[in-house]
Design an enzyme around this catalytic site. Structure first.
Site, mmCIF file in Angstrom:
data_model
loop_
_atom_site.group_PDB
_atom_site.id
_atom_site.type_symbol
_atom_site.label_atom_id
_atom_site.label_comp_id
_atom_site.label_asym_id
_atom_site.label_seq_id
_atom_site.Cartn_x
_atom_site.Cartn_y
_atom_site.Cartn_z
ATOM 1 N N ARG A 156 -3.811 -10.276 5.266
ATOM 2 C CA ARG A 156 -4.396 -9.977 3.984
ATOM 3 C C ARG A 156 -3.227 -9.669 2.755
ATOM 4 O O ARG A 156 -2.735 -8.464 2.975
ATOM 5 C CB ARG A 156 -5.729 -9.185 3.866
ATOM 6 C CG ARG A 156 -6.341 -9.054 2.466
ATOM 7 C CD ARG A 156 -7.607 -8.195 2.442
ATOM 8 N NE ARG A 156 -8.120 -8.066 1.026
ATOM 9 C CZ ARG A 156 -7.778 -7.235 0.206
ATOM 10 N NH1 ARG A 156 -6.763 -6.325 0.351
ATOM 11 N NH2 ARG A 156 -8.479 -7.411 -1.224
ATOM 12 N N LYS B 298 0.771 -1.192 0.084
ATOM 13 C CA LYS B 298 -0.052 0.074 0.007
ATOM 14 C C LYS B 298 0.628 1.266 -0.018
ATOM 15 O O LYS B 298 2.155 1.203 0.314
ATOM 16 C CB LYS B 298 -0.998 0.249 1.142
ATOM 17 C CG LYS B 298 -2.094 -1.217 1.056
ATOM 18 C CD LYS B 298 -2.979 -0.862 2.308
ATOM 19 C CE LYS B 298 -4.265 -1.655 1.762
ATOM 20 N NZ LYS B 298 -5.503 -1.862 2.854
#
Length: 297
Positions: A276, A242
């Site tokens: 995740r 991210k």
């Protein structure tokens, strides 16, 4: 505060949560790795985009072969500035991908990444999805933090997402869009009570790294994440490649693997039960190393 500090330290030891997945117990005392399968053309990490039958099948098998225990299928990119996908288009993508995943891996634990209650219901009832992963904190929109604001239709019974997952009886991942631990705890406390009142049983909390937070707020939440253990619910952490990593390091999603592993390691130290990730093998190895360290104490 002394009680919270003691409780959080205790909870940083191996946890004993379980999830009821269609009558099978998924034991979270050992952290699980959830592999991302994006059936989209525009997810922020190009390496995660799977559109053809062969790509989807190979990715699903890869997740399991590399040690992942949950396959998270999404069909709507939640990246900032992402294109609005209609409910019908999202359903078509999910139907295509889920049929392939179930054909290849009929016994795999599968979650669906959607914030639309009607689609969540369809995926569970028609495509045998096991877990609902909702990035909207139950609201159905994320104006300004990744998704285009839209009016979300309730399911066929007129239910919100909370009522839908409670009626379906499946584990539910409740992601927070709040910018601080304090705000997160306040909202989650009320939301968990609402879910319990409706009859929901298995609730997983996701701090929502990258959603509604500045870069600095993301790191502050990671730094204090053990405080979330006071809710006594399993935590899912999704920081994989991210912007909180690649913007800090002046890179791109393609160069953010090392940073992902560092943050996943810290998240496990602070009580994460599920990671995740895009890079399943690396996450599984991280879990194994952390387990060995815990066993050596």
């Amino acid at each position: 505060m002394h009680f919270i500090s003691y409780f959080c330290k205790r909870m940083m030891q191996p946890l004993s949560y379980t999830l009821n997945v269609r009558g099978r117990l998924l034991d979270l005392s050992k952290p699980k790795v959830m592999g991302i399968l994006n059936a989209t053309p525009d997810s922020f990490f190009a390496g995660s985009r799977m559109e053809t039958e062969r790509e989807i099948a190979e990715r699903a098998v890869q997740i399991i072969e590399e040690g992942g225990e949950i396959i998270d299928v999404g069909a709507f990119s939640t990246r900032p500035g992402g294109k609005l996908v209609t409910e019908e288009e999202e359903k078509q993508r999910l139907q295509f991908a889920l049929n392939i995943v179930r054909r290849e891996l009929p016994e795999a634990v599968v979650s669906v990444d959607t914030y639309r209650p009607r689609l969540a219901r369809w995926c569970v009832e028609e495509s045998m999805v096991d877990i609902v992963n909702d990035v909207s904190e139950g609201r159905g929109s994320l104006n300004g933090v990744g998704l285009i604001d839209e009016e979300i239709k309730a399911d066929e019974e007129g239910d919100s997402m909370f009522a839908t997952v409670a009626r379906l009886g499946v584990p539910y991942i409740l992601m927070s869009v709040q910018p601080t631990i304090r705000d997160m705890l306040m909202h989650w406390s009320a939301e968990v009570r609402q879910l319990r009142t409706l009859g929901a049983k298995d609730i997983i909390l996701d701090p929502g790294f990258g959603f509604g937070k500045t870069l600095e707020q993301n790191y502050q939440i990671m730094n204090e994440m053990e405080k979330l253990c006071v809710l006594d619910l399993p935590l899912l952490v999704g920081v994989s490649r991210k912007s909180m990593i690649y913007k800090l390091l002046e890179g791109t999603p393609q160069t953010a693997l090392n940073g992902t592993i560092v943050l996943d390691t810290i998240a496990l130290q602070k009580g994460a039960a599920i990671l995740r990730v895009h890079d399943v093998r690396e996450a599984v190895e991280t879990v194994r190393i952390m387990e060995q360290l815990s066993a050596s104490v």
